[in-house]
Design an enzyme around this catalytic site. Structure first.
Site, PDB file in Angstrom:
ATOM      1  N   GLN A   1     -14.445   0.752  11.940  1.00 27.70           N
ATOM      2  CA  GLN A   1     -14.784   0.721  10.526  1.00 27.70           C
ATOM      3  C   GLN A   1     -15.682  -0.470  10.247  1.00 27.70           C
ATOM      4  O   GLN A   1     -15.350  -1.564  10.718  1.00 27.70           O
ATOM      5  CB  GLN A   1     -13.504   0.632   9.673  1.00 27.70           C
ATOM      6  CG  GLN A   1     -12.737   1.941   9.681  1.00 27.70           C
ATOM      7  CD  GLN A   1     -11.502   1.932   8.814  1.00 27.70           C
ATOM      8  OE1 GLN A   1     -10.769   2.893   8.816  1.00 27.70           O
ATOM      9  NE2 GLN A   1     -11.234   0.879   8.072  1.00 27.70           N
TER      10      GLN A   1
ATOM     11  N   ARG B   1      -4.176   5.486  11.074  1.00 26.23           N
ATOM     12  CA  ARG B   1      -5.290   4.781  11.710  1.00 26.23           C
ATOM     13  C   ARG B   1      -6.128   5.801  12.471  1.00 26.23           C
ATOM     14  O   ARG B   1      -5.575   6.709  13.100  1.00 26.23           O
ATOM     15  CB  ARG B   1      -4.794   3.701  12.691  1.00 26.23           C
ATOM     16  CG  ARG B   1      -4.306   2.412  12.044  1.00 26.23           C
ATOM     17  CD  ARG B   1      -5.406   1.666  11.288  1.00 26.23           C
ATOM     18  NE  ARG B   1      -4.931   0.436  10.664  1.00 26.23           N
ATOM     19  CZ  ARG B   1      -4.558   0.324   9.381  1.00 26.23           C
ATOM     20  NH1 ARG B   1      -4.600   1.387   8.577  1.00 26.23           N
ATOM     21  NH2 ARG B   1      -4.162  -0.833   8.900  1.00 26.23           N
TER      22      ARG B   1
ATOM     23  N   ASN C   1       0.804  -1.233   0.000  1.00 29.59           N
ATOM     24  CA  ASN C   1       0.000   0.000   0.000  1.00 29.59           C
ATOM     25  C   ASN C   1       0.833   1.278   0.000  1.00 29.59           C
ATOM     26  O   ASN C   1       0.272   2.370  -0.034  1.00 29.59           O
ATOM     27  CB  ASN C   1      -0.898   0.015   1.242  1.00 29.59           C
ATOM     28  CG  ASN C   1      -0.099   0.190   2.524  1.00 29.59           C
ATOM     29  OD1 ASN C   1       1.125   0.066   2.529  1.00 29.59           O
ATOM     30  ND2 ASN C   1      -0.771   0.468   3.618  1.00 29.59           N
TER      31      ASN C   1
ATOM     32  N   HIS D   1     -12.247   4.557   4.134  1.00 26.59           N
ATOM     33  CA  HIS D   1     -10.883   3.999   4.102  1.00 26.59           C
ATOM     34  C   HIS D   1     -10.603   3.318   2.756  1.00 26.59           C
ATOM     35  O   HIS D   1     -10.950   2.170   2.564  1.00 26.59           O
ATOM     36  CB  HIS D   1     -10.737   2.986   5.245  1.00 26.59           C
ATOM     37  CG  HIS D   1      -9.310   2.583   5.490  1.00 26.59           C
ATOM     38  ND1 HIS D   1      -8.957   1.651   6.439  1.00 26.59           N
ATOM     39  CD2 HIS D   1      -8.143   2.975   4.921  1.00 26.59           C
ATOM     40  CE1 HIS D   1      -7.646   1.505   6.434  1.00 26.59           C
ATOM     41  NE2 HIS D   1      -7.128   2.292   5.517  1.00 26.59           N
TER      42      HIS D   1
END
Ligand SMILES: *[C@@H]1O[C@H](CO)[C@@H](O)[C@H](O)[C@H]1NC(C)=O
Ligand SMILES: *[C@@H]1O[C@H](CO)[C@@H](O)[C@H](O)[C@H]1NC(C)=O
Ligand SMILES: *[C@@H]1O[C@H](CO)[C@@H](O)[C@H](O)[C@H]1NC(C)=O
Length: 364
Positions: free
Chosen positions: A287, A258, A119, A311
């Site tokens: 989430q 986060r 990522n 997200h």
């Protein structure tokens, strides 16, 4: 073996884009192969509460696979039920949804692996984008156009360049360093970083960044702060009322690390009282974010300053291809009994931490 895969549901979007691997419909592209090899595969998005598909399938699961985007929280209570669990794969990066210390301290024979690096570019690009969106006041400008209005002054009075600004990152690991690299061409006044260890001299020189060892001093100097550190006991609630007092008045804060690194109500208040000119990012806790989460609504006195999105920074299509591939490699390595994992992917190996923190995150 029983493999439980927890992902978001994509509905019709799964048909639109076959490389949307991280959804229940496409199941990271590994379901058929596992079933052909005789394994039982459960794929679900239902993950909250004791009646959820996830929790019901936990007691006899050997492998759990999830993403940070729709995390299957593995709390102490759930780990106690998961008597057969041997492998947890995070299709992506960040294992803070798993009680790693509980596994470690109770010597549970569970390995936790991530797809490290899958990522980093995707998130770094999102950070730079969010900084620009906030500093240039893009969101209200666009909303104005969509609403049929035209008020240049109303936007311009709260819009700036990022050139000649002091920009600070909390965390200068794989993502934080890439953010610094990408900011260099904007000619900032200064780039600062806060990290428990210094960057290698060479890397520091390349981006011209200066390390600040006191967090309060860091935020007091910065026009823009970006958070790029993992969530752990030491970073949970790091951005709170107390620290926000030290931020430069009218600065911007971007968090794609986060949600729980920030105290949600404090950050919302800081935007509303003008300490922050804006806050943006894509990470929330929990989430999916509840409908009444304070970050869905906050704005400054001009109705601007909110650049929140769901997200997705690390789950763009290019990243999905990488983490689906990496997940496949980890599961194959486990099932073959070779356990020849990439060292950088290991968070816990048979319950033991490989490194002190969450992986060797400090390698740039
Ligand atoms: C940079 O910003 C400072 C204010 O922070 C200002 O005084 C200075 O003139 C600016 N320099 C340039 C080159 O724009
Ligand atoms: C604004 O709110 C933040 C977050 O609670 C707090 O730290 C700060 O002191 C407040 N500032 C003012 C001027 O009230
Ligand atoms: C897929 O994973 C393998 C094994 O980890 C790796 O060698 C390869 O570079 C990966 N390919 C992509 C496109 O990420």
């Amino acid at each position: 073996m029983k493999v439980v895969i927890v992902l978001y549901t994509a509905g019709k979007h799964a048909e639109d884009e076959s490389r949307l691997y991280g959804c229940t419909e496409n199941a990271l592209g590994i379901k058929e192969e596992l079933e052909k090899a005789g394994h039982t595969v459960v794929v679900t998005a239902d993950k909250e509460g004791s009646n959820s598909e996830f929790e019901k399938n936990l007691p006899d699961a050997d492998i759990v696979i999830t993403t940070p985007f729709h995390p299957a929280y593995l709390t102490k209570e759930r780990l106690q039920k998961a008597k057969k669990l041997k492998l947890v794969v995070v299709a992506g990066v960040g294992s803070d949804h798993i009680d790693l210390d509980y596994i470690n301290q109770n010597k549970l024979d569970i390995s936790v692996l991530e797809v490290t690096g899958s990522n980093v570019v995707s998130v770094a690009e999102h950070v730079v984008m969010t900084i620009l969106i906030l500093v240039r006041n893009f969101v209200p400008a666009h909303e104005q156009i969509m609403a049929g209005e035209w008020d240049v002054a109303g936007i311009a009075k709260d819009s700036f360049d990022i050139e000649n600004k002091t920009i600070a990152t909390i965390g200068a690991g794989r993502i934080g360093y890439r953010v610094l690299e990408r900011l260099v061409p904007f000619n900032p006044k200064e780039l600062l970083y806060y990290d428990y260890q210094a960057l290698p001299a060479e890397a520091e020189k390349k981006v011209g960044a200066r390390r600040v060892t006191d967090l309060k001093e860091l935020v007091a100097q910065a026009d823009i702060v970006t958070i790029n550190c993992p969530l752990h006991a030491g970073s949970k609630g790091l951005i709170n009322k107390e620290l926000l007092k030290h931020f430069k008045k009218g600065s911007w804060l971007v968090n794609t690390a986060r949600g729980a690194i920030c105290v949600a109500a404090d950050v919302a208040e800081a935007v509303e009282n003008g300490t922050l000119r804006g806050y943006g990012g894509d990470v929330w806790f929990p989430q999916p974010a509840p409908k009444d989460h304070p970050w869905r609504k906050f704005h400054n006195q001009y109705g601007a300053g909110n650049a929140m999105v769901p997200h997705y920074s690390g789950t763009v299509i290019d990243a999905q291809v990488r983490y689906a591939n990496g997940t496949k490699a980890i599961v194959e390595s486990f099932l073959s009994g070779k356990f020849d994992y990439r060292p950088q992917d290991i968070i816990l190996l048979n319950g033991q931490y490989k490194t002190k923190a969450y992986g060797d995150d400090k390698k740039v």
